[in-house]
Scaffold this active site. Structure first.
Site, PDB file in Angstrom:
ATOM      1  N   HIS A   1       1.109  10.737   0.487  1.00 20.98           N
ATOM      2  CA  HIS A   1       1.659   9.406  -0.081  1.00 20.98           C
ATOM      3  C   HIS A   1       3.051   9.960  -0.334  1.00 20.98           C
ATOM      4  O   HIS A   1       2.408  10.924  -1.640  1.00 20.98           O
ATOM      5  CB  HIS A   1       0.614   8.454  -1.262  1.00 20.98           C
ATOM      6  CG  HIS A   1       1.081   6.768  -0.785  1.00 20.98           C
ATOM      7  ND1 HIS A   1       2.146   6.620  -2.100  1.00 20.98           N
ATOM      8  CD2 HIS A   1       0.773   5.625  -0.396  1.00 20.98           C
ATOM      9  CE1 HIS A   1       2.374   5.449  -2.381  1.00 20.98           C
ATOM     10  NE2 HIS A   1       2.034   4.855  -1.475  1.00 20.98           N
TER      11      HIS A   1
ATOM     12  N   CYS B   1       3.973   4.516   3.301  1.00 18.14           N
ATOM     13  CA  CYS B   1       4.738   5.204   2.315  1.00 18.14           C
ATOM     14  C   CYS B   1       4.037   6.662   2.518  1.00 18.14           C
ATOM     15  O   CYS B   1       3.867   7.589   1.941  1.00 18.14           O
ATOM     16  CB  CYS B   1       3.351   4.882   1.005  1.00 18.14           C
ATOM     17  SG  CYS B   1       4.900   3.641  -0.199  1.00 18.14           S
TER      18      CYS B   1
END
Ligand SMILES: Cc1ncc(COP(=O)(O)O)c(C=O)c1O
Lengths: 307, 403
Positions: free
Chosen positions: B120, B361
């Site tokens: 992420h 993300c």
């Protein structure tokens, strides 16, 4: 394409809500970028596309998918329709400002959003008249206008007022027409009796005018104020004429004379030739306006025609 | 023991609501979980009954708050199997926890930080920034073909230069979990510390930080039924004591002169300024709630849901291994010629199904594979198998018509 519609719609909604204001900015950004063949930065167009087809796809999967796949065509079509309707709205606003009616000077049946009750296109139709040619007005030069009562003030403007004493819309518009007649205009008056039993008043018009042109205008003022019911009462008419300080019986006699009757018939025939199909019909410098209009409409036509 | 999902759903006020006239099907749990009323009342309790600042004042409201806060810390530490309550630092979220380590750990030029290739952005950018600022070296351990962790490659990449292994415990991209215990063992053998990004593991499985033996573990409260804006960082006591706090100010010191300061004990030296007290109490309530449900039950229910989705969805390509057992609560699909955002909007508009679309993300992974995005359904224990089947039916219908 859809962004153009979104811009206008969200632009208007944006006056009232901040969320829509933001969307309007997005739409504006999209329109600018699209016109320069770039991608919409916020993908507003794609979002709208998915939202619209998503609303449909749950219930009608094929239709929803069809809308999604051919969205570009739909949005082109909608934008085109939108632009056309924008042009028409512009014309309507112009018409309303100039003629007091979205649909233009004549009584074309149709809804006008600025005049939802249609108050300015209402006329008393000439169904009760003997021979009527409905719907198409001709130009004033098709008849001999000098055969009608006239008040000549040496003006460049001429107003031809075709009305009927007993019909509601002429009566409703009379105060506005009075304002118009107080302007610097020459006036021609024609009685077009759409209600039966008031035809005889045309002969009184003629005789009073022949006696003294001024009398006709007093007579008009009086009759438009009289209750409709008394217009068919000839005795009441004679009383009104007496109140002008003249011999009413002399006028009454005049109305029965052949010359009077033939002139009245000639005037009626001329109005039918002209194609008058309802009252009030007012020509301002030859431009016809059918139905009751506000004074500003007449005035703007006078202004348009200059001195 | 199977859980009574219908009973559990009564605890979630939002599940009683209809969205656009239809029952809500919430499948975006990896982004943010829903909250039970127990958590909502804990938040309300703070604002209605306490509403003071903890730690400082000595009046009754403040002392009660301090007590309740420390109780919450205890609950959280117990939930993660930490040895001591003070090993839990309250943070805003996982991102802050990772940044805290990145900025407080003594990393120097040339030190290597290892991550997976599915991080992420929250566990990628801090190291990219450190590489720029301090000259550390950020290296990426590529996954195997099926997107699972490549332990051999990892072992090969380990060296004395590696000072920190910072890895996503459970991936928000495909739900796979790395073999954290093994990784910690190997890392420690090489003298490296391990930081786990627990954003997705904390809400979905039993996490025992001592068994795993990680040095740091960051998590977000709002993904595990807790309030927004609260999370935490677990750190072994001796590790936390070595960190140099990077966010300092009120509450982080016991005393100051114009030129000196005396740092507070851990964990307070890392909790600068007045805290998100309502959030902390809410997080305490959330872990108690999850404990009551039982994380094994949570995992079992999510496996049921994941299996129903995996078996049902047609024509879309799954990211990660096919076996639902390996993917927790996540079913992430590549949508081919269909724009995943469009698909997500359509599911919402037509059936009030909330899923996430895009790069989640994890842009770096999508860029590596030259992909634009995907559509992710992430389930939680309060979702029902009927919902999973409904989702399958709807997505199949839309995809079939759009293809
Ligand atoms: C794997 C993973 N790491 C980190 C984060 C960041 O969490 P937060 O935004 O709560 O800091 C997320 C959030 O989606 C995540 O899924």
């Amino acid at each position: 394409m859809i962004c153009i519609i979104a811009l206008v719609v969200f632009g208007i909604l944006g006056i009232f809500s901040a969320t829509h204001r933001k969307l309007a900015w997005e739409a504006l950004d999209c329109v600018i970028r699209k016109t320069t063949f770039r991608k919409c930065r916020t993908a507003l167009d794609e979002r709208l596309r998915s939202k619209i087809s998503g609303k449909v796809i749950g219930k009608f999967p094929k239709t929803g998918a069809f809308i999604y796949k051919h969205f570009a065509i739909f949005s082109y079509a909608f934008t085109l329709l939108f632009l056309v309707s924008l042009v028409y709205s512009g014309i309507s606003i112009y018409n309303f400002a100039v003629y007091g009616n979205c649909n233009g000077p004549e009584e074309i049946p149709g809804f006008c959003i600025f005049d939802p009750a249609g108050g300015q296109t209402k006329v008393t139709s000439s169904e009760t008249c003997t021979a009527s040619s409905e719907g198409t007005l001709k130009t004033l030069d098709t008849i001999n206008i000098t055969r009608f009562p006239r008040l000549d003030r040496g003006s460049n403007h001429t107003v031809v007022f075709i009305g009927c004493y007993a019909c509601p819309y002429t009566r409703q518009s009379y105060p506005e027409l009075q304002k118009l007649m107080r302007e610097d205009v020459n006036i021609v008056f024609a009685h077009f009796p759409t209600k039966g039993m008031t035809e005889y008043l045309s002969a009184y018009d003629y005789c009073l005018y022949e006696k003294d042109p001024e009398l006709l205008w007093h007579f008009n003022d009086a009759l438009f104020q009289e209750p409709v019911e008394s217009l068919t009462n000839e005795q009441r008419i004679l009383d009104i004429i007496s109140s002008f300080g003249i011999d009413a019986h002399e006028i009454q006699e005049c109305t029965t004379m052949n010359a009077t009757q033939s002139r009245v018939q000639e005037q009626l025939a001329a109005l039918q030739t002209l194609g008058v199909y309802g009252t009030p019909t007012v020509f301002v410098d030859g431009q016809p306006l059918v139905g009751p209009r506000p004074f500003r409409t007449y005035k703007s036509l006078l202004r348009k025609n200059g001195n | 023991m199977a859980i009574n999902t219908l009973k559990i759903r009564e605890d979630f006020p939002i599940l009683q609501k209809r969205i656009g006239g239809k029952p809500l099907v919430y499948f975006d749990n990896a982004c943010m979980s829903l909250r039970p009323k127990q958590v909502l009342s804990a938040i309300q309790h703070y604002y209605e009954d306490l509403s003071a600042c903890g730690g400082r004042s000595s009046h009754r409201l403040a002392t009660q708050l301090t007590e309740e806060m420390e109780r919450a810390r205890k609950s959280v530490s117990a939930f993660f199997g930490a040895k001591r309550a003070e090993e839990i630092i309250f943070t805003k979220n996982t991102t802050e926890g990772i940044n805290l380590v990145a900025n407080s750990l003594a990393l120097h030029k040339g030190d290597v930080v290892l991550t997976t290739d599915k991080e992420h952005n929250s566990n990628l950018l801090p190291w990219q920034f450190l590489a720029k600022r301090k000259g550390i070296v950020h290296e990426v351990v590529d996954s195997q073909k099926d997107n699972t962790f490549d332990i051999d490659r990892f072992e090969r990449m380990m060296s004395k230069k590696v000072k920190l292994v910072a890895m996503v415990h459970t991936s928000n991209l495909d739900g796979t979990t790395i073999p954290a215990r093994e990784i910690c063992k190997i890392a420690h053998e090489h003298g490296a510390l391990v930081l786990l990004d627990g954003a997705q593991s904390a809400p979905h499985k039993n996490v025992d930080v001592r068994k795993i033996d990680c040095d740091f573990y960051a998590f977000s409260g709002h993904k595990m039924c807790g309030p927004s804006g609260i999370g935490g960082l677990y750190g072994k006591k001796e590790m936390l004591e070595q960190l140099q706090p990077f966010l300092v100010g009120g509450e982080t010191v016991t005393d100051t002169t114009y030129t000196t300061y005396e740092l507070e004990e851990i964990p307070h030296r890392f909790e600068a300024g007045l805290q998100h007290y309502a959030g902390i109490l809410g997080l305490g309530a959330a872990v108690e709630y999850l404990k009551k449900i039982g994380m094994a039950n949570v995992e079992a229910q999510e496996l049921l849901l994941n299996s129903a989705i995996t078996q049902g969805v047609e024509q879309l390509q799954l990211i990660g291994p096919v076996d639902p057992k390996l993917r927790g609560g996540i079913c992430n699909y590549l949508t081919g010629s269909i724009d995943p955002h469009a698909l997500a909007i359509m599911l919402d508009q037509s059936a009030s199904i909330m899923v996430r679309s895009g790069a989640h993300c994890v842009h770096s992974w999508f860029n590596k594979h030259h992909l634009k995005g995907s559509l992710r359904a992430s389930v939680s224990f309060y979702n029902t198998v009927d919902e999973a089947k409904f989702f399958v039916e709807q997505i199949n219908k839309i995809v079939k018509n759009l293809k």
